[in-house]
Design a protein around this motif. Structure first.
Motif, PDB file in Angstrom:
ATOM      1  N   ASN A  21       6.907  38.899  -7.908  1.00  0.00           N
ATOM      2  CA  ASN A  21       6.363  39.215  -9.224  1.00  0.00           C
ATOM      3  C   ASN A  21       6.966  40.504  -9.780  1.00  0.00           C
ATOM      4  N   LYS A  22       7.158  41.490  -8.899  1.00  0.00           N
ATOM      5  CA  LYS A  22       7.799  42.742  -9.322  1.00  0.00           C
ATOM      6  C   LYS A  22       9.205  42.470  -9.846  1.00  0.00           C
ATOM      7  N   PHE A  23       9.943  41.627  -9.129  1.00  0.00           N
ATOM      8  CA  PHE A  23      11.303  41.272  -9.523  1.00  0.00           C
ATOM      9  C   PHE A  23      11.307  40.557 -10.872  1.00  0.00           C
ATOM     10  N   LEU A  24      10.453  39.532 -11.001  1.00  0.00           N
ATOM     11  CA  LEU A  24      10.413  38.727 -12.226  1.00  0.00           C
ATOM     12  C   LEU A  24      10.067  39.566 -13.450  1.00  0.00           C
ATOM     13  N   LYS A  25       9.190  40.539 -13.266  1.00  0.00           N
ATOM     14  CA  LYS A  25       8.730  41.343 -14.396  1.00  0.00           C
ATOM     15  C   LYS A  25       9.682  42.480 -14.763  1.00  0.00           C
ATOM     16  N   ASN A  26      10.528  42.898 -13.831  1.00  0.00           N
ATOM     17  CA  ASN A  26      11.314  44.118 -14.068  1.00  0.00           C
ATOM     18  C   ASN A  26      12.815  43.935 -14.254  1.00  0.00           C
ATOM     19  N   VAL A  27      13.376  42.789 -13.847  1.00  0.00           N
ATOM     20  CA  VAL A  27      14.786  42.570 -14.188  1.00  0.00           C
ATOM     21  C   VAL A  27      14.867  42.262 -15.685  1.00  0.00           C
ATOM     22  N   LYS A  28      15.948  42.711 -16.327  1.00  0.00           N
ATOM     23  CA  LYS A  28      16.081  42.548 -17.776  1.00  0.00           C
ATOM     24  C   LYS A  28      16.598  41.164 -18.174  1.00  0.00           C
ATOM     25  N   SER A  29      16.815  40.322 -17.194  1.00  0.00           N
ATOM     26  CA  SER A  29      17.419  39.011 -17.411  1.00  0.00           C
ATOM     27  C   SER A  29      16.661  38.174 -18.439  1.00  0.00           C
ATOM     28  N   SER A  30      17.405  37.344 -19.165  1.00  0.00           N
ATOM     29  CA  SER A  30      16.758  36.386 -20.067  1.00  0.00           C
ATOM     30  C   SER A  30      16.125  35.260 -19.254  1.00  0.00           C
ATOM     31  N   ILE A  31      16.638  35.026 -18.022  1.00  0.00           N
ATOM     32  CA  ILE A  31      16.065  34.041 -17.097  1.00  0.00           C
ATOM     33  C   ILE A  31      15.895  34.715 -15.733  1.00  0.00           C
ATOM     34  N   ALA A  32      14.661  34.837 -15.272  1.00  0.00           N
ATOM     35  CA  ALA A  32      14.372  35.421 -13.961  1.00  0.00           C
ATOM     36  C   ALA A  32      13.749  34.336 -13.086  1.00  0.00           C
ATOM     37  N   MET A  33      14.227  34.203 -11.838  1.00  0.00           N
ATOM     38  CA  MET A  33      13.833  33.095 -10.972  1.00  0.00           C
ATOM     39  C   MET A  33      13.292  33.556  -9.628  1.00  0.00           C
ATOM     40  N   HIS A  34      12.468  32.722  -9.015  1.00  0.00           N
ATOM     41  CA  HIS A  34      11.937  32.976  -7.674  1.00  0.00           C
ATOM     42  C   HIS A  34      12.196  31.742  -6.811  1.00  0.00           C
ATOM     43  N   ASN A  35      12.868  31.930  -5.688  1.00  0.00           N
ATOM     44  CA  ASN A  35      13.175  30.832  -4.752  1.00  0.00           C
ATOM     45  C   ASN A  35      13.853  29.653  -5.452  1.00  0.00           C
ATOM     46  N   THR A  36      14.775  29.963  -6.337  1.00  0.00           N
ATOM     47  CA  THR A  36      15.415  28.944  -7.180  1.00  0.00           C
ATOM     48  C   THR A  36      16.892  29.265  -7.357  1.00  0.00           C
ATOM     49  N   SER A  37      17.723  28.236  -7.337  1.00  0.00           N
ATOM     50  CA  SER A  37      19.150  28.413  -7.581  1.00  0.00           C
ATOM     51  C   SER A  37      19.410  28.790  -9.039  1.00  0.00           C
ATOM     52  N   THR A  38      20.281  29.765  -9.235  1.00  0.00           N
ATOM     53  CA  THR A  38      20.628  30.188 -10.598  1.00  0.00           C
ATOM     54  C   THR A  38      21.339  29.076 -11.375  1.00  0.00           C
ATOM     55  N   GLN A  39      21.784  28.039 -10.681  1.00  0.00           N
ATOM     56  CA  GLN A  39      22.459  26.924 -11.355  1.00  0.00           C
ATOM     57  C   GLN A  39      21.498  26.122 -12.229  1.00  0.00           C
ATOM     58  N   PHE A  40      20.198  26.395 -12.133  1.00  0.00           N
ATOM     59  CA  PHE A  40      19.226  25.735 -13.010  1.00  0.00           C
ATOM     60  C   PHE A  40      19.172  26.378 -14.396  1.00  0.00           C
ATOM     61  N   ALA A  41      20.010  27.379 -14.634  1.00  0.00           N
ATOM     62  CA  ALA A  41      20.072  28.017 -15.958  1.00  0.00           C
ATOM     63  C   ALA A  41      20.779  27.068 -16.920  1.00  0.00           C
ATOM     64  N   ASP A  42      20.038  26.106 -17.410  1.00  0.00           N
ATOM     65  CA  ASP A  42      20.628  25.027 -18.204  1.00  0.00           C
ATOM     66  C   ASP A  42      19.546  24.405 -19.089  1.00  0.00           C
ATOM     67  N   GLY A  43      19.867  24.202 -20.365  1.00  0.00           N
ATOM     68  CA  GLY A  43      18.892  23.646 -21.292  1.00  0.00           C
ATOM     69  C   GLY A  43      18.381  22.278 -20.890  1.00  0.00           C
ATOM     70  N   GLY A  44      19.262  21.450 -20.327  1.00  0.00           N
ATOM     71  CA  GLY A  44      18.840  20.127 -19.878  1.00  0.00           C
ATOM     72  C   GLY A  44      17.811  20.222 -18.771  1.00  0.00           C
ATOM     73  N   GLU A  45      18.038  21.142 -17.812  1.00  0.00           N
ATOM     74  CA  GLU A  45      17.111  21.331 -16.703  1.00  0.00           C
ATOM     75  C   GLU A  45      15.785  21.931 -17.169  1.00  0.00           C
ATOM     76  N   PHE A  46      15.808  22.639 -18.290  1.00  0.00           N
ATOM     77  CA  PHE A  46      14.584  23.216 -18.853  1.00  0.00           C
ATOM     78  C   PHE A  46      13.778  22.182 -19.647  1.00  0.00           C
TER      79      PHE A  46
END
Length: 416
Positions: free
Chosen positions: A352-377
């Motif tokens: 939760n600390k990570f998700l709330k404090n990184v400046k990323s437009s997409i912050a993930m927990h236990n998830t591959s960054t390859q899910f950064a995709d409109g279709g997957e959303f």
């Protein structure tokens, strides 16, 4: 050129004023998907011409991979269009409504942006994805693809215009600039603010930087995807190994691929060999700090300062030791590009600390960054991924391609 581009702009503006109902929009999209299947031989033949040209120009293998369309990819494109057709029309929806003590009834209602200009490289699927998303959201679009994909882009845009025409809708909702001349891009950026409401660049760092420097039209876009996967001290080894491998190597050429792996110093000795060995066995080049050089038994190259801000877009990754979650967040906020960053941990408080404090437009927990995709959303597709601080952020789909206006009703009220 000026006359040609101005005519495109005028046609786009005129088309954008038309209001097409949801039933007709969906009918046009379904027909477009059908035409892509019907004309697949023509599309694949055009794509082969582009691939041959790309090879002759000495394009890198990752760019040629992005450029290539085969039957499997064509099915994916068609499925994406079908998904967009099945999504709810985002236009003319009452987003919020309230009544004031002064007697005014105020509604915030969604409207199209107007005319969207998209400048992109390599990926021909952008033509179909962007055209479908822009049309479904009520926007006209002007497409300027890269010279390396001109033949494929041309046929994909032509088939959409055919579907529009068959359904008696202004075919200039979709326009493709049929030219390899780069001056067309400069003209779009500097001379078409009366016609284009927003520019979306999709391509490499140089293209996006150029657009940001020269455009006098508002921009939605990102420079790079320097994405991170942080493996915390409370991570599960098997999960960390699988997720990290997928985040880096599933597809190295997309902007959501992990480029830097951060690892908590307390688990480096135990975790680095199984995780990095799997990457190295699959031909991934590893750049690491001195702690990894000490504990990793495989081949590792010394990491330099520039590696922390490098978007490799290939089978290469930088790895760094961090003291704790705060150190990981600090590194990401310094070197990252506000794209996508993930933490692997069993500790929810740390996550939760990570998700709330990184400046990323997409912050993930236990998830591959390859899910950064409109279709997957669930967006059907995406026009791109925005790393702007202001909205829209993350995948730009239907809901992000609309604006709104206030509609106010009263019973003859006058202000005192």
């Amino acid at each position: 050129m000026s006359r040609y581009m101005s005519l495109i702009g005028q046609n786009a503006r005129k088309a954008s004023l038309d209001r097409v109902n949801s039933k007709t929009k969906n009918k046009i999209l379904k027909r477009y998907a059908f035409l892509l299947d019907k004309e697949k031989k023509t599309i694949l033949k055009a794509n082969q011409k582009d691939i041959q040209f790309a090879f002759s120009m000495g394009l890198k293998s990752n760019l040629i991979e992005r450029l290539t369309i085969n039957e499997k990819k064509l099915i994916g494109i068609k499925n994406s269009i079908d998904k967009i057709a099945n999504l709810k029309d985002p236009v003319n929806a009452t987003l919020e409504k309230w009544r004031r003590p002064n007697g005014l009834t105020i509604s915030r209602v969604s409207i199209p942006i107007g005319v969207i200009g998209v400048i992109y490289e390599s990926r021909p699927n952008v033509t179909s994805d962007v055209a479908s998303l822009c049309f479904k959201s009520g926007n006209a679009v002007i497409l300027k693809g890269g010279s390396e994909a001109i033949n494929t882009n041309k046929i994909l845009a032509k088939l959409f215009r055919k579907s529009l025409k068959e359904n008696r809708v202004n075919e200039n909702f979709i326009q493709f600039i049929d030219s390899k001349d780069r001056k067309m891009v400069d003209f779009m950026l500097s001379k078409m603010k009366d016609y284009i409401d927003v520019i979306i660049p999709r391509g490499g760092k140089n293209l996006v930087k150029r657009v940001q420097q020269f455009s006098n039209v508002p921009i939605i876009g990102h420079l790079e995807g320097v994405c991170h996967t942080f493996i915390d001290k409370d991570a599960n080894l098997k999960m960390a190994t699988n997720v990290t491998y997928n985040a880096k190597l599933r597809n190295t050429s997309i902007c959501g691929a992990t480029e830097t792996i951060l690892m908590h110093e307390k688990i480096v000795k135990k975790f680095c060999n199984p995780i990095l060995k799997k990457l190295e066995e699959n031909n991934c080049k590893i750049y690491g700090d001195r702690f990894f050089k000490k504990y990793y038994k495989g081949k590792i190259y010394p990491a330099k300062e520039k590696d922390w801000s490098t978007e490799y877009l290939s089978a290469a990754v930088s790895v760094k030791t961090v003291k704790d979650c705060d150190d990981a967040i600090s590194h990401i906020n310094k070197y990252g590009t506000m794209h996508t960053d993930s933490i692997i941990t069993k500790n929810r408080k740390t996550a939760n600390k990570f998700l709330k404090n990184v400046k990323s437009s997409i912050a993930m927990h236990n998830t591959s960054t390859q899910f950064a995709d409109g279709g997957e959303f669930g967006f059907g597709g995406e026009v791109g991924i925005s790393t702007n601080t202001l909205p829209p952020r993350g995948p730009v789909g239907l809901e992000q391609l609309i604006s709104y206006k206030y509609e106010i009703i009263s019973n003859g009220k006058t202000r005192k």
